[in-house]
Structures are given as C-alpha cells and as structure tokens.
Design a protein around this motif. Structure first.
Motif, PDB file in Angstrom:
ATOM      1  N   ASN A 133       0.819  -1.213   0.000  1.00  0.00           N
ATOM      2  CA  ASN A 133       0.000   0.000   0.000  1.00  0.00           C
ATOM      3  C   ASN A 133       0.847   1.255   0.000  1.00  0.00           C
ATOM      4  O   ASN A 133       0.494   2.250  -0.636  1.00  0.00           O
ATOM      5  CB  ASN A 133      -0.909   0.031   1.227  1.00  0.00           C
ATOM      6  N   LEU A 134       1.948   1.213   0.753  1.00  0.00           N
ATOM      7  CA  LEU A 134       2.845   2.362   0.833  1.00  0.00           C
ATOM      8  C   LEU A 134       4.236   1.948   0.375  1.00  0.00           C
ATOM      9  O   LEU A 134       4.761   0.927   0.824  1.00  0.00           O
ATOM     10  CB  LEU A 134       2.941   2.894   2.266  1.00  0.00           C
ATOM     11  N   THR A 135       4.804   2.724  -0.531  1.00  0.00           N
ATOM     12  CA  THR A 135       6.203   2.556  -0.886  1.00  0.00           C
ATOM     13  C   THR A 135       6.958   3.686  -0.211  1.00  0.00           C
ATOM     14  O   THR A 135       6.594   4.862  -0.361  1.00  0.00           O
ATOM     15  CB  THR A 135       6.412   2.611  -2.408  1.00  0.00           C
ATOM     16  N   LEU A 136       7.985   3.337   0.569  1.00  0.00           N
ATOM     17  CA  LEU A 136       8.725   4.308   1.364  1.00  0.00           C
ATOM     18  C   LEU A 136      10.129   4.470   0.815  1.00  0.00           C
ATOM     19  O   LEU A 136      10.736   3.512   0.326  1.00  0.00           O
ATOM     20  CB  LEU A 136       8.791   3.856   2.827  1.00  0.00           C
ATOM     21  N   SER A 137      10.675   5.679   0.947  1.00  0.00           N
ATOM     22  CA  SER A 137      11.976   5.981   0.341  1.00  0.00           C
ATOM     23  C   SER A 137      13.156   5.458   1.143  1.00  0.00           C
ATOM     24  O   SER A 137      14.264   5.366   0.627  1.00  0.00           O
ATOM     25  CB  SER A 137      12.130   7.500   0.172  1.00  0.00           C
ATOM     26  N   GLY A 138      12.957   5.122   2.402  1.00  0.00           N
ATOM     27  CA  GLY A 138      14.070   4.694   3.243  1.00  0.00           C
ATOM     28  C   GLY A 138      13.733   3.449   4.035  1.00  0.00           C
ATOM     29  O   GLY A 138      12.658   2.868   3.873  1.00  0.00           O
ATOM     30  N   LEU A 139      14.654   3.024   4.885  1.00  0.00           N
ATOM     31  CA  LEU A 139      14.552   1.860   5.763  1.00  0.00           C
ATOM     32  C   LEU A 139      14.812   0.553   5.002  1.00  0.00           C
ATOM     33  O   LEU A 139      14.467   0.421   3.824  1.00  0.00           O
ATOM     34  CB  LEU A 139      13.181   1.743   6.440  1.00  0.00           C
ATOM     35  N   SER A 140      15.411  -0.373   5.674  1.00  0.00           N
ATOM     36  CA  SER A 140      15.485  -1.759   5.221  1.00  0.00           C
ATOM     37  C   SER A 140      14.545  -2.538   6.119  1.00  0.00           C
ATOM     38  O   SER A 140      14.733  -2.578   7.342  1.00  0.00           O
ATOM     39  CB  SER A 140      16.916  -2.288   5.333  1.00  0.00           C
ATOM     40  N   SER A 141      13.531  -3.140   5.545  1.00  0.00           N
ATOM     41  CA  SER A 141      12.425  -3.648   6.349  1.00  0.00           C
ATOM     42  C   SER A 141      12.850  -4.693   7.375  1.00  0.00           C
ATOM     43  O   SER A 141      12.311  -4.736   8.483  1.00  0.00           O
ATOM     44  CB  SER A 141      11.324  -4.214   5.449  1.00  0.00           C
ATOM     45  N   ALA A 142      13.817  -5.544   7.057  1.00  0.00           N
ATOM     46  CA  ALA A 142      14.204  -6.603   7.982  1.00  0.00           C
ATOM     47  C   ALA A 142      14.797  -6.068   9.279  1.00  0.00           C
ATOM     48  O   ALA A 142      14.788  -6.759  10.302  1.00  0.00           O
ATOM     49  CB  ALA A 142      15.202  -7.557   7.316  1.00  0.00           C
ATOM     50  N   GLU A 143      15.298  -4.837   9.258  1.00  0.00           N
ATOM     51  CA  GLU A 143      15.963  -4.269  10.439  1.00  0.00           C
ATOM     52  C   GLU A 143      14.989  -3.556  11.386  1.00  0.00           C
ATOM     53  O   GLU A 143      15.349  -3.239  12.519  1.00  0.00           O
ATOM     54  CB  GLU A 143      17.050  -3.295   9.991  1.00  0.00           C
ATOM     55  N   VAL A 144      13.781  -3.297  10.922  1.00  0.00           N
ATOM     56  CA  VAL A 144      12.794  -2.585  11.733  1.00  0.00           C
ATOM     57  C   VAL A 144      12.214  -3.558  12.775  1.00  0.00           C
ATOM     58  O   VAL A 144      12.109  -4.761  12.531  1.00  0.00           O
ATOM     59  CB  VAL A 144      11.690  -2.009  10.840  1.00  0.00           C
ATOM     60  N   ARG A 145      11.838  -3.039  13.935  1.00  0.00           N
ATOM     61  CA  ARG A 145      11.358  -3.901  15.018  1.00  0.00           C
ATOM     62  C   ARG A 145       9.848  -3.771  15.227  1.00  0.00           C
ATOM     63  O   ARG A 145       9.265  -2.697  14.979  1.00  0.00           O
ATOM     64  CB  ARG A 145      12.074  -3.559  16.334  1.00  0.00           C
ATOM     65  N   VAL A 146       9.243  -4.855  15.680  1.00  0.00           N
ATOM     66  CA  VAL A 146       7.836  -4.821  16.076  1.00  0.00           C
ATOM     67  C   VAL A 146       7.658  -3.765  17.157  1.00  0.00           C
ATOM     68  O   VAL A 146       8.449  -3.694  18.116  1.00  0.00           O
ATOM     69  CB  VAL A 146       7.388  -6.203  16.583  1.00  0.00           C
ATOM     70  N   GLY A 147       6.650  -2.933  16.996  1.00  0.00           N
ATOM     71  CA  GLY A 147       6.399  -1.847  17.944  1.00  0.00           C
ATOM     72  C   GLY A 147       6.987  -0.523  17.507  1.00  0.00           C
ATOM     73  O   GLY A 147       6.611   0.521  18.059  1.00  0.00           O
ATOM     74  N   ASP A 148       7.919  -0.533  16.548  1.00  0.00           N
ATOM     75  CA  ASP A 148       8.390   0.734  15.969  1.00  0.00           C
ATOM     76  C   ASP A 148       7.196   1.459  15.357  1.00  0.00           C
ATOM     77  O   ASP A 148       6.249   0.817  14.870  1.00  0.00           O
ATOM     78  CB  ASP A 148       9.430   0.490  14.880  1.00  0.00           C
ATOM     79  N   ARG A 149       7.257   2.774  15.346  1.00  0.00           N
ATOM     80  CA  ARG A 149       6.154   3.554  14.782  1.00  0.00           C
ATOM     81  C   ARG A 149       6.629   4.443  13.638  1.00  0.00           C
ATOM     82  O   ARG A 149       7.724   4.993  13.677  1.00  0.00           O
ATOM     83  CB  ARG A 149       5.478   4.394  15.867  1.00  0.00           C
ATOM     84  N   LEU A 150       5.770   4.516  12.619  1.00  0.00           N
ATOM     85  CA  LEU A 150       6.000   5.398  11.485  1.00  0.00           C
ATOM     86  C   LEU A 150       4.900   6.452  11.488  1.00  0.00           C
ATOM     87  O   LEU A 150       3.712   6.115  11.446  1.00  0.00           O
ATOM     88  CB  LEU A 150       5.964   4.614  10.167  1.00  0.00           C
ATOM     89  N   THR A 151       5.297   7.716  11.565  1.00  0.00           N
ATOM     90  CA  THR A 151       4.338   8.802  11.531  1.00  0.00           C
ATOM     91  C   THR A 151       4.435   9.501  10.186  1.00  0.00           C
ATOM     92  O   THR A 151       5.490  10.029   9.825  1.00  0.00           O
ATOM     93  CB  THR A 151       4.596   9.815  12.660  1.00  0.00           C
ATOM     94  N   VAL A 152       3.348   9.469   9.440  1.00  0.00           N
ATOM     95  CA  VAL A 152       3.278  10.146   8.144  1.00  0.00           C
ATOM     96  C   VAL A 152       2.723  11.540   8.376  1.00  0.00           C
ATOM     97  O   VAL A 152       1.626  11.705   8.915  1.00  0.00           O
ATOM     98  CB  VAL A 152       2.386   9.372   7.156  1.00  0.00           C
ATOM     99  N   HIS A 153       3.498  12.539   7.987  1.00  0.00           N
ATOM    100  CA  HIS A 153       3.098  13.937   8.212  1.00  0.00           C
ATOM    101  C   HIS A 153       2.404  14.459   6.952  1.00  0.00           C
ATOM    102  O   HIS A 153       3.029  15.017   6.049  1.00  0.00           O
ATOM    103  CB  HIS A 153       4.335  14.770   8.553  1.00  0.00           C
ATOM    104  N   GLY A 154       1.097  14.261   6.903  1.00  0.00           N
ATOM    105  CA  GLY A 154       0.316  14.692   5.753  1.00  0.00           C
ATOM    106  C   GLY A 154      -0.164  16.115   5.893  1.00  0.00           C
ATOM    107  O   GLY A 154      -0.063  16.734   6.961  1.00  0.00           O
TER     108      GLY A 154
END
Length: 220
Positions: A89-110
């Motif tokens: 649904n969302l393509t993001l410009s950064g991050l490597s997904s395998a390194e992100v942790r459960v409970g991390d939060r992404l805030t989209v500033h619309g």
C-alpha cells in the motif's frame, strides 16, 4: 540515510489470477493513486483485500515496502520494480524492512495531519505473490532475499500521499525485528521457550501471535 518519505500510495482492485492452476480473484495487483488517500484502522480507502484468512484486518491493515528493499532486487527481477509490484500500500523511500522492530512507529506527516502506524509483522511470501510476478519459484527467492516489507496497524487515522515526510520512531530495542520473525517462517531459527515468550510481550500481529503461541506450546 535517505530522508524517509512516502514515494507512492497504492491500492488494488479485484483481479483474476491463476495460482497453481487454480483460478482466483485477488487484490494484490496494486497501483499508485494521485493525491491523498484516507487510511483507517481497516486499511486504505479503495483497496480490496480478498483473502481475509491471511491478509488484512486491524493488525495488518497496511503493507509497506521500501525503495532500499526494491533496490536490492534490481539484479534479480526481469523487469524494473515499480511501486505496488509486491502488493504494498505504501512505498517508502528509506529503511530496510528486515531491520525494523515490532512496535516501531512510522508517523506520516500529511497536509491534513499525522497518520501513526505501528509495525506488527513481516509479509510471508505465498503462491499468489509468485503468480502475480509470473515466476513459479518466486516464494523461495523472496525468502532468500530476506526483504519482507512491513505490516502495520493504524493507530491514528488520516490521509497519506506521495511526498509526505515520515518519521521513524524506534520502539523497544529488544523487540523482535521483522527479519527475525520472517526467519521463523522461511528459515530454521533456534527457537527457545524464553525467546518466544519474550517476543509475545510485544505488539505482534494477531496471526503471527497465534503461530508463535502454537510453536511455544510444541516446545512443552
């Protein structure tokens, strides 16, 4: 590190697809939309999730894939990657997904406010994904690449659009990474009772939680 932004917002319409010789209808064929799209706890407006047994629901309301992950596929794919290719649904410009942790939060500033998303689980490859990219062995290749993408629950509803900046707020540093959870399904991790109990203390997706609880029970 590249600045984290939404590069595309994608939704899928019901599309006929043959999976392992069986005809089915799926929403995996997603394409970018212009403007801003509303995101609720159920997912993105206009997006169709047909297989509710394995996809969708409040703990897997949004699926995100990242440009660094797509870049790793550059030499592997017969055709150039495009936003939505893997059903995100969302393509993001950064991050490597395998390194992100459960409970991390992404805030989209619309433009109309913030949308807050919480990481819950990796995407596990299936026959539908293989049929969508027209490669029978793709499940094994996806597992080998260890670039699963992120399932997210929606904590704060709103709208998202291409170009919106995103803030990554790391959670607990001992929470399982998306890659570690992915390895449970595609590798041979050495799981222990203590390790599984520790993982279950974090906000993993309900489907993943049931699976981990089942594995914990088998350990006795």
């Amino acid at each position: 590190m590249n600045e984290l932004r939404v590069t595309a917002v994608c939704v899928g319409q019901p599309t006929a697809l043959k999976v392992g010789g069986r005809a089915t209808v799926t929403g995996i064929d997603k394409h970018p939309l212009p403007g801003h799209v509303r995101v609720t706890r159920a997912g993105l407006d206009g997006d169709h999730v047909l297989n509710r047994k394995h996809h969708g629901g409040p703990d897997q309301a949004v699926y995100a894939y990242t440009m660094p992950d797509y870049a790793a596929w550059a030499a592997e794919l017969a055709a150039p990657a495009r936003p939505g290719l893997f059903g995100e649904n969302l393509t993001l410009s950064g991050l490597s997904s395998a390194e992100v942790r459960v409970g991390d939060r992404l805030t989209v500033h619309g433009a109309a406010g913030e949308v807050v998303l919480e990481v819950t689980a990796p995407r596990i490859p299936c026959g539908t994904l293989a049929a969508h990219v027209r490669e029978g062995s793709f499940v094994k290749r996806f597992a080998r690449m260890r670039r699963p993408g992120l399932y997210l629950r929606v904590l704060t509803e709103g709208t998202v659009g291409a170009g919106d900046p995103v803030t990554h707020l790391p959670g607990d540093p001992v929470a399982p990474t998306v890659g570690e959870l992915f390895d449970v399904y595609v590798g041979e991790p050495a799981l222990t009772r203590e390790g599984l109990e520790a993982w279950l203390a974090f906000p993993v997706a309900e489907r993943t939680r049931r699976d981990l609880e089942g594995r914990l029970k088998k350990l006795g």
